[in-house]
Design an enzyme around this catalytic site. Structure first.
Site, short mmCIF file in Angstrom:
data_model
loop_
_atom_site.label_atom_id
_atom_site.label_comp_id
_atom_site.label_asym_id
_atom_site.label_seq_id
_atom_site.Cartn_x
_atom_site.Cartn_y
_atom_site.Cartn_z
N ARG A 121 0.94 -1.25 0.08
CA ARG A 121 -0.23 -0.12 0.05
C ARG A 121 0.99 1.13 0.10
O ARG A 121 1.78 1.49 0.98
CB ARG A 121 -0.80 -0.11 1.34
CG ARG A 121 -1.42 1.28 1.56
CD ARG A 121 -2.62 1.29 2.68
NE ARG A 121 -3.82 0.45 1.82
CZ ARG A 121 -5.05 0.68 2.51
NH1 ARG A 121 -5.08 1.31 3.67
NH2 ARG A 121 -5.88 0.03 2.10
N HIS A 148 -7.54 1.23 -6.22
CA HIS A 148 -7.92 0.17 -5.16
C HIS A 148 -8.20 -1.23 -5.67
O HIS A 148 -9.56 -1.41 -5.19
CB HIS A 148 -8.70 0.81 -3.71
CG HIS A 148 -8.59 0.18 -2.61
ND1 HIS A 148 -7.79 -0.79 -2.12
CD2 HIS A 148 -9.44 0.32 -1.46
CE1 HIS A 148 -7.75 -1.13 -0.91
NE2 HIS A 148 -8.70 -0.43 -0.51
N GLN A 151 -10.22 -3.85 -3.26
CA GLN A 151 -11.36 -3.50 -2.64
C GLN A 151 -12.49 -3.72 -3.66
O GLN A 151 -13.76 -4.30 -3.20
CB GLN A 151 -11.40 -2.00 -2.28
CG GLN A 151 -12.61 -1.57 -1.89
CD GLN A 151 -13.07 -2.13 -0.61
OE1 GLN A 151 -12.39 -2.08 0.55
NE2 GLN A 151 -14.25 -2.46 -0.22
N ASP A 239 -17.56 7.27 -0.72
CA ASP A 239 -16.16 6.85 -0.10
C ASP A 239 -16.09 8.25 0.64
O ASP A 239 -16.45 9.23 0.15
CB ASP A 239 -15.11 6.45 -1.14
CG ASP A 239 -13.81 6.38 -0.47
OD1 ASP A 239 -13.69 6.07 0.85
OD2 ASP A 239 -12.66 6.07 -1.06
N CYS A 280 -16.41 1.48 1.10
CA CYS A 280 -15.20 0.66 1.26
C CYS A 280 -14.90 0.75 2.72
O CYS A 280 -14.08 -0.16 3.24
CB CYS A 280 -13.97 0.84 0.50
SG CYS A 280 -13.33 2.47 0.59
N ARG A 308 -13.31 -8.84 1.52
CA ARG A 308 -11.89 -8.54 1.39
C ARG A 308 -10.93 -9.76 1.62
O ARG A 308 -9.93 -9.95 0.76
CB ARG A 308 -11.38 -7.20 2.41
CG ARG A 308 -11.84 -5.93 2.02
CD ARG A 308 -11.68 -5.57 0.46
NE ARG A 308 -9.99 -5.40 0.58
CZ ARG A 308 -9.48 -4.34 1.14
NH1 ARG A 308 -9.75 -3.26 1.62
NH2 ARG A 308 -8.29 -4.22 1.08
N1 CP Z 1 -11.04 -0.30 2.69
C1 CP Z 1 -9.82 -0.40 3.05
O1 CP Z 1 -8.94 -0.63 2.35
O2 CP Z 1 -9.81 -0.09 4.43
P1 CP Z 1 -8.26 0.13 5.10
O3 CP Z 1 -7.79 1.48 4.70
O4 CP Z 1 -8.58 0.08 6.78
O5 CP Z 1 -7.16 -1.06 4.69
N1 NVA Z 2 -10.25 6.84 -0.77
C1 NVA Z 2 -9.59 6.18 0.56
C2 NVA Z 2 -9.87 4.86 0.52
C3 NVA Z 2 -9.33 4.11 2.05
C4 NVA Z 2 -9.73 2.91 2.14
C5 NVA Z 2 -8.35 6.81 0.62
O1 NVA Z 2 -7.38 6.48 -0.07
O2 NVA Z 2 -7.86 7.08 1.74
#
Ligand code: CP
Ligand code: NVA
Length: 322
Positions: A121, A148, A151, A239, A280, A308
């Site tokens: 990530r 993502h 997700q 989101d 998400c 997930r």
């Molecule tokens: N939805 C998601 O990716 O959550 P986290 O940021 O908690 O991993």
């Molecule tokens: N759009 C959000 C998603 C978190 C899972 C971010 O990137 O922070």
């Protein structure tokens, strides 16, 4: 050639990266979703820590690298690997030499000597791409500023669990045209659904993403009127209005502009009566969505969370050819 030498692992024939939905063949995506559903069904009723019967990742070591915070991605990957009989190393980017000047390419080469799979990530998607280019083991995208995919694989699994095939359905995204939206856009092509974006022009999806989707024949449109956009929707998604890569100083301005696109009961009333609601998570309750919707009968947010785990287990098996 740098990095070559005794013991250097060549990339194996069966290994595949999972970097984005649009870079993965549609037939493979379908097979992943089907396998995720089968694996989920096969372990119903077992304690979360009980191993799967076939332990497909036995003897495998998986590195999970986080350069941003995470709850779901961290826990679901960690538990998923363990259920499949493998082991994990959960690494924080800032505690690695990666955060202190070691190149991504060298980090990829180093980790490839210790582990069988890397999930990362990160912020800029070029980090992910460089990692994949220089690793001799598969690399999975656990979120970047621009996508993502894990997700959305879980979200497709979730929709189909509740409503059958997503093909031909109308999906409406309300709010910020962000990284999670981008992966929905990629999925619209692979899984053949209509996608409508409703949000203020300041937070439109990126032009190149929309242009590429349209050129590929995706039925994607923008409608500034949220009630009209949501009309006839099978699925409404939102989101956070401030993603991890957005400047916190922009918070108030973003909220003011995005407020008309909050998903609340009034907006959901314009969708089909059996429309689902997805987020998400993490959510900011009473901001992008109300608790009434999040905890209401349309909401499948915690099914998304659970899936997930299952979707990523199938993704890891795909990557490792197991
Ligand atoms: N939805 C998601 O990716 O959550 P986290 O940021 O908690 O991993
Ligand atoms: N759009 C959000 C998603 C978190 C899972 C971010 O990137 O922070």
């Amino acid at each position: 050639m740098p990095g070559r030498g005794p013991g250097q692992m060549e990339k194996t024939k069966d290994m595949k990266h999972f970097l984005d939905i649009h870079t993965t063949p549609a037939a493979d995506l379908r097979a992943i979703i089907d396998q995720a559903a089968a694996m989920k069904a096969a372990r119903q009723g077992r304690p979360r820590g009980a191993p799967d019967d076939d332990a497909p990742l036995a003897g495998h070591m998986v590195a999970l690298i986080f350069e941003k915070p995470s709850t779901r991605t961290r826990v679901s990957f960690d538990v998923g690997v363990r259920q499949m009989g493998g082991q994990t190393l959960v690494l924080s980017g800032k505690d690695m030499q990666l955060g202190h000047g070691e190149t991504i390419a060298d980090t990829a080469r180093v980790l490839s000597r210790y582990v069988d799979l890397i999930m990362i990530r990160t912020f800029d998607e070029t980090v992910l791409q460089e990692m994949a280019e220089h690793a001799s083991v598969p690399v999975i995208n656990g979120l970047t500023d621009r996508s993502h995919p894990c997700q959305i694989m879980a979200d497709i699994q979730t929709f189909e669990e509740h409503r059958g095939t997503i093909s031909g359905k109308k999906v409406v995204w309300s709010g910020d045209g962000n990284n999670v939206f981008n992966s929905f856009l990629h999925a619209a092509q692979a899984f053949d659904f209509e996608l409508v974006f409703t949000g203020p022009a300041q937070f439109d999806p990126e032009d190149d993403y929309m242009a590429r989707a349209r050129a590929a024949g995706v039925a994607v449109s923008i409608d500034r009127d949220p009630a009209r956009a949501v009309s006839g929707a099978d699925l409404v998604v939102t989101d956070t209005w401030v993603s991890m890569h957005d400047a916190q100083s922009s918070r108030e301005r973003r909220h003011n502009i995005l407020r008309p696109y909050q998903v609340n009961a009034e907006l959901m009333a314009h969708a089909k009566p059996d429309a689902l609601f997805m987020h998400c998570l993490p959510a900011h309750r009473e901001e992008e969505a109300t608790s009434e919707v999040m905890d209401g009968p349309s909401s499948v947010i915690f099914d998304e969370t659970e899936n997930r785990l299952h979707a990523q287990k199938a993704i890891m098996r795909y990557c490792l050819g197991r």
